[in-house]
Design a protein around this motif. Structure first.
Motif, PDB file in Angstrom:
ATOM      1  N   LYS A  52      63.751  48.045  68.550  1.00 30.36           N
ATOM      2  CA  LYS A  52      62.930  49.147  69.034  1.00 30.36           C
ATOM      3  C   LYS A  52      63.613  50.485  68.767  1.00 30.36           C
ATOM      4  CE  LYS A  52      60.656  46.561  72.762  1.00 30.36           C
ATOM      5  NZ  LYS A  52      60.435  46.466  74.227  1.00 30.36           N
ATOM      6  N   MET A  53      62.809  51.522  68.591  1.00 30.80           N
ATOM      7  CA  MET A  53      63.349  52.848  68.351  1.00 30.80           C
ATOM      8  C   MET A  53      64.132  53.312  69.576  1.00 30.80           C
ATOM      9  SD  MET A  53      63.806  55.104  66.197  1.00 30.80           S
ATOM     10  CE  MET A  53      64.625  56.674  66.282  1.00 30.80           C
ATOM     11  N   SER A  54      65.351  53.720  69.361  1.00 30.41           N
ATOM     12  CA  SER A  54      66.243  54.115  70.447  1.00 30.41           C
ATOM     13  C   SER A  54      67.458  54.795  69.850  1.00 30.41           C
ATOM     14  CB  SER A  54      66.684  52.884  71.246  1.00 30.41           C
ATOM     15  OG  SER A  54      67.434  52.010  70.417  1.00 30.41           O
ATOM     16  N   LYS A 101      69.383  52.390  67.783  1.00 29.43           N
ATOM     17  CA  LYS A 101      68.910  52.211  66.412  1.00 29.43           C
ATOM     18  C   LYS A 101      69.387  53.363  65.521  1.00 29.43           C
ATOM     19  CE  LYS A 101      64.826  50.664  63.923  1.00 29.43           C
ATOM     20  NZ  LYS A 101      63.458  50.144  64.081  1.00 29.43           N
ATOM     21  N   ARG A 106      71.501  53.067  62.092  1.00 31.53           N
ATOM     22  CA  ARG A 106      71.028  53.690  60.858  1.00 31.53           C
ATOM     23  C   ARG A 106      72.124  54.562  60.243  1.00 31.53           C
ATOM     24  NH1 ARG A 106      64.879  55.688  62.582  1.00 31.53           N
ATOM     25  NH2 ARG A 106      63.796  53.725  62.034  1.00 31.53           N
ATOM     26  N   CYS A 162      64.133  60.309  70.965  1.00 32.31           N
ATOM     27  CA  CYS A 162      64.037  60.911  69.634  1.00 32.31           C
ATOM     28  C   CYS A 162      62.640  61.535  69.535  1.00 32.31           C
ATOM     29  CB  CYS A 162      64.244  59.880  68.542  1.00 32.31           C
ATOM     30  SG  CYS A 162      65.892  59.122  68.572  1.00 32.31           S
ATOM     31  N   GLN A 189      63.132  59.158  63.934  1.00 33.30           N
ATOM     32  CA  GLN A 189      61.707  58.893  64.050  1.00 33.30           C
ATOM     33  C   GLN A 189      61.493  57.389  63.956  1.00 33.30           C
ATOM     34  OE1 GLN A 189      59.729  60.775  60.763  1.00 33.30           O
ATOM     35  NE2 GLN A 189      61.005  59.797  59.214  1.00 33.30           N
ATOM     36  N   GLU A 190      60.293  56.942  64.265  1.00 31.00           N
ATOM     37  CA  GLU A 190      60.003  55.515  64.352  1.00 31.00           C
ATOM     38  C   GLU A 190      60.316  54.791  63.045  1.00 31.00           C
ATOM     39  OE1 GLU A 190      59.149  52.075  66.273  1.00 31.00           O
ATOM     40  OE2 GLU A 190      59.034  54.065  67.211  1.00 31.00           O
ATOM     41  N   HIS A 191      59.827  55.326  61.932  1.00 32.30           N
ATOM     42  CA  HIS A 191      60.032  54.676  60.635  1.00 32.30           C
ATOM     43  C   HIS A 191      60.927  55.566  59.775  1.00 32.30           C
ATOM     44  CE1 HIS A 191      57.033  51.695  61.662  1.00 32.30           C
ATOM     45  NE2 HIS A 191      56.199  52.664  62.000  1.00 32.30           N
ATOM     46  N   TRP A 192      61.878  54.925  59.115  1.00 36.93           N
ATOM     47  CA  TRP A 192      62.862  55.671  58.331  1.00 36.93           C
ATOM     48  C   TRP A 192      62.652  55.400  56.846  1.00 36.93           C
ATOM     49  CZ3 TRP A 192      68.637  54.174  57.663  1.00 36.93           C
ATOM     50  CH2 TRP A 192      69.325  55.225  57.064  1.00 36.93           C
TER      51      TRP A 192
END
Length: 522
Positions: free
Chosen positions: A275-277, A280, A284, A417, A508-511
């Motif tokens: 999950k986005m956090s 994460k 990344r 975020c 952001q959610e998708h990178w």
């Protein structure tokens, strides 16, 4: 080889014995054998003053009380020799309160020692552990004031410093396999990972000790190929056949999944993406230090989720992953799938994996941290109320060229975020960046002397180890250096004028940019 019953088992293990186990959580753990020994103690109040050696964390996780805690609560144990312990709260409490002797020593050293300490060798002589908590100039791996015997000595060979590890001789080893044949050869067909059981059996055999193996069944000779033998019959004294699947689980989550032992491949990644956090974001940013083709060591903690991230980013096949238990490539399980590894390219015996690591097999290691001090030293083994041990952290961090330490800047911060920026809603309760670490599991000065490249990645900032100390090299978009970073550190790092900014698209959610990063790093 003799097939024994529970009644016969109870006559084979004696008070004051040194017992060696070779397992990971429930994997390879002979739970039924342990249960019968506990039952024997409950019936007779005999079987005490034991020394237990185990190189990895074990627990049955089933609430049956068949693990280290069961032995400790009954005061059956005099001394523990471990590398890591997480899932045994009563044992941790007993160590902290000096109710039992205890050592925390490097996992790779423990694992390879079984075959290194021979009639011809005095023990394991190695540089692993120099200038860390296991060095006798620090604690020598002793976990409390009750522990007095020196298992680690400082020595010199040709003027160069080494550590000499001398472990006690093994009286009994309690192991697990999948099958035994009539001769006593042991096969590991259904196991999720291959332990150091062969070397542990060797150690007991050398000492005229007893090798006892729990299996699912005894099969006829010739049922498997000779090359499938994991422990040859010459090293096996007794076999006990399990009669309750509850006490022979492949991993915590299941009795047996053939995909976990490499009998088929799964088509989709097990479990959801992370999950986005802020966690994460850390992964990344840490992953941006990868280069295509790297052999990557994944450490315990936040980095268990690195494989998940690489799959999501579509770059999983561009690097090679390794876990020191013997796992290579594939999907490395995390969270609910911890220890569940799929589609592996190779599974090696535990001690052979350390051979690979010690001989320069790794390019980069991803390790966690609990505390970092002004010198760049790292503590993972003892902090706050936690007492974990070092596991394989020391072995890996002293044998790889590049290290990325990953973790949050503070404990318990509440962050979001938003609009490609990091928003700190509530700051944490305690800093992880302290004046002096409680335990030196990674010695920064020693790392610099070996020309290692070292980074420290958090959700707010990235630091690099330099000869002058920690240098701040990047900050997250949206944070204030003084308020959000420096105010949460007990010391001031080097703060240059040209601090970089983390890639805003990570927040952001998708990178989807990791593939580009890997290509530019090549």
């Amino acid at each position: 080889m003799k097939i024994i019953t529970a009644k016969e088992l109870k006559t084979l293990v004696k008070s004051h014995d040194t017992i060696a186990l070779s397992a990971l959580s429930v994997g390879n753990l002979p739970v039924e054998i342990l249960k019968h020994l506990i039952d024997y103690y409950d019936e007779t109040q005999q079987l005490d003053n034991l020394t237990i050696m185990v190189a990895n964390d074990i627990s049955d996780y089933a609430g049956d009380g068949v693990d280290l805690d069961a032995f400790i609560k009954r005061k059956m144990v005099k001394r523990l020799i471990l590398s890591i312990i997480i899932a045994s709260p009563a044992t941790i409490s007993a160590i902290k309160n000096s109710e039992v002797e205890a050592y925390f020593l490097p996992q790779g050293v423990m694992t390879t020692n079984y075959r290194n300490q021979t009639f011809a060798n005095p023990g394991t002589i190695t540089t692993i552990g120099l200038h860390t908590t296991v060095d006798p100039r620090y604690t020598g791996g002793k976990a409390n004031v009750r522990t007095s015997e020196d298992l680690v000595q400082l020595t010199k060979v040709n003027g160069k410093e080494y550590l000499l590890y001398q472990f006690p001789e093994v009286d009994v080893v309690l192991l697990r396999g999948t099958y035994a044949d009539r001769q006593g050869n042991i096969y590991m067909d259904h196991e999720a990972h291959l332990s150091e059981a062969y070397s542990v059996a060797l150690a007991a055999h050398r000492n005229n000790g007893k090798v006892i193996v729990q299996v699912k069944a005894v099969v006829e000779d010739g049922s498997f190929k000779p090359t499938d033998v994991f422990i040859p019959s010459a090293l096996v004294d007794y076999v006990m056949v399990n009669d309750n699947p509850r006490y022979h689980k492949q991993v915590v989550q299941t009795y047996y999944d053939p995909a976990l032992s490499g009998h088929y491949k799964v088509l989709d990644m097990p479990g959801p993406y992370i999950k986005m956090s802020s966690r994460k974001v850390i992964l990344r940013r840490a992953a941006q230090f990868l280069t295509q083709g790297d052999m990557v060591s994944i450490g315990f903690g936040i980095n268990n989720e690195l494989s998940n991230l690489l799959v999501e980013e579509g770059v999983r096949d561009l690097v090679h992953l390794n876990i020191d238990t013997g796992v290579f490539d594939g999907y490395i399980g995390s969270n609910d799938y911890l220890s569940m590894h799929y589609n592996l390219s190779a599974r090696m015996r535990h001690e052979m994996t350390w051979d690979f690591i010690y001989n320069g097999g790794l390019d980069i290691a991803y390790l966690s941290f609990a505390e970092i001090d002004q010198h760049g030293n790292v503590n993972v083994s003892s902090y706050g109320n936690k007492l974990n041990g070092c596991g394989g952290f020391i072995d890996i961090s002293q044998t790889v060229d590049t290290i990325v330490f990953s973790g949050s800047l503070v404990v318990g911060g509440q962050l979001d975020c938003v609009h490609n920026k990091l928003v700190i809603n509530e700051d944490g309760k305690a800093t992880k960046f302290v004046d002096e670490v409680r335990n030196v599991d990674f010695n920064a000065e020693y790392a610099l002397s070996k020309a290692q490249t070292v980074y420290y990645v958090t959700e707010r900032a990235v630091f690099q180890l330099t000869n002058s100390g920690l240098k701040l090299i990047e900050i997250a978009p949206g944070v204030d250096i003084e308020r959000d970073i420096l105010a949460n550190m007990s010391f001031k790092p080097i703060v240059p004028d040209d601090i970089g900014l983390m890639d805003a698209s990570m927040f952001q959610e998708h990178w989807g940019n990791l593939h580009k990063t890997l290509g530019s790093n090549s």
